[in-house]
Design an enzyme around this catalytic site. Structure first.
Site, PDB file in Angstrom:
ATOM      1  N   CYS A  89       0.840  -1.210   0.000  1.00  0.00           N
ATOM      2  CA  CYS A  89       0.000   0.000   0.000  1.00  0.00           C
ATOM      3  C   CYS A  89       0.874   1.259   0.000  1.00  0.00           C
ATOM      4  CB  CYS A  89      -0.982  -0.065   1.162  1.00  0.00           C
ATOM      5  SG  CYS A  89      -2.463   0.883   0.795  1.00  0.00           S
ATOM      6  N   ARG A 114      -2.549   7.467  -6.287  1.00  0.00           N
ATOM      7  CA  ARG A 114      -2.881   7.333  -4.871  1.00  0.00           C
ATOM      8  C   ARG A 114      -4.387   7.389  -4.673  1.00  0.00           C
ATOM      9  NH1 ARG A 114      -0.594  11.649  -1.418  1.00  0.00           N
ATOM     10  NH2 ARG A 114      -1.465  10.312   0.194  1.00  0.00           N
ATOM     11  N   HIS A 182      -3.415  -4.967   1.802  1.00  0.00           N
ATOM     12  CA  HIS A 182      -2.797  -5.235   3.110  1.00  0.00           C
ATOM     13  C   HIS A 182      -2.775  -6.732   3.412  1.00  0.00           C
ATOM     14  CE1 HIS A 182      -2.434  -1.137   4.876  1.00  0.00           C
ATOM     15  NE2 HIS A 182      -3.238  -0.871   3.860  1.00  0.00           N
ATOM     16  N   GLU A 184      -1.190  -8.290   5.568  1.00  0.00           N
ATOM     17  CA  GLU A 184      -1.000  -8.564   6.999  1.00  0.00           C
ATOM     18  C   GLU A 184      -2.326  -8.623   7.748  1.00  0.00           C
ATOM     19  OE1 GLU A 184      -0.607  -5.742   5.507  1.00  0.00           O
ATOM     20  OE2 GLU A 184      -1.214  -4.066   6.783  1.00  0.00           O
TER      21      GLU A 184
END
Ligand code: GLN
Length: 199
Positions: A89, A114, A182, A184
């Site tokens: 990201c 972005r 993401h 994670e």
């Protein structure tokens, strides 16, 4: 082996947990260190987490506000030595050569917008399509969590390892990987295992 997480911002502990889990599944013991700076780096791999790329850039730029050359030179040096680097990201934004039409001296020759999914879709979850190389458990989908995610509009150099709605969402050039989402925040260690296997 030792993996470093650039711990200026973002989901540091979640990345740490995923690295440990992926290591366990691979039968490798992984030491994870949180990095506050990039001097004295002595890791076998580096993760640059998500967060806010403008804030992260301020921390990585020199005192004159120049284009983070010290940081970028550091990234260039370690990736040139073959050390795998993964940006997620905002981390991917820091790795990109072109952000919102502006040139940055980044490692990945990609063009990034972005917050490219806009306000309506600030955060969303979706199944992305993995290329066979990431398909470690035989599944072709990965449940990805996007948070004010960038859109990769063009890949000038490198391989696309996953896509979603016609855009690359995982890009790899040699030992440098960028993800727009993401990893994670899920329990799926696939991408971490692939990353650790690059060491
Ligand atoms: N929108 C953020 C940026 O531009 C990235 C968001 C994230 O890392 N989750 O830096």
């Amino acid at each position: 082996m030792k993996a470093g997480i650039f711990a200026l911002q973002g989901d540091v502990s979640e990345h740490k947990k995923m690295l440990h889990n992926a290591g366990k599944e691979l039968g490798k013991s992984i030491e994870v260190v949180e990095l506050r700076g990039f001097e004295n780096f002595n890791c076998d791999a580096l993760i640059i987490p998500g967060g806010e790329s403008t804030a992260m850039r301020k921390l990585t730029h020199d005192e004159n506000g120049n284009d983070g050359n010290k940081f970028l030179n550091f990234l260039k040096k370690i990736s040139g030595e073959g050390i795998p680097v993964m940006g997620t990201c905002a981390g991917l934004i820091l790795l990109a050569k072109n952000v919102d039409g502006k040139f940055h001296n980044g490692l990945l020759d990609i063009e990034v917008k972005r917050n490219g999914y806009g306000r309506q879709r600030e955060s969303f979850e979706a199944d992305i399509n993995l290329r066979p190389v990431l398909n470690l458990n035989g599944t072709t989908k990965f449940h990805a969590i996007f948070i004010r995610a960038p859109v990769i509009e063009k890949v000038n150099k490198g391989e696309i390892l996953a896509d979603f709605e016609g855009n690359a969402v995982v890009v790899k050039d040699k030992n440098v990987i960028g993800l727009t989402f993401h990893p994670e925040l899920t329990n799926d260690t696939k991408i971490y295992k692939y990353f650790l296997n690059l060491i």
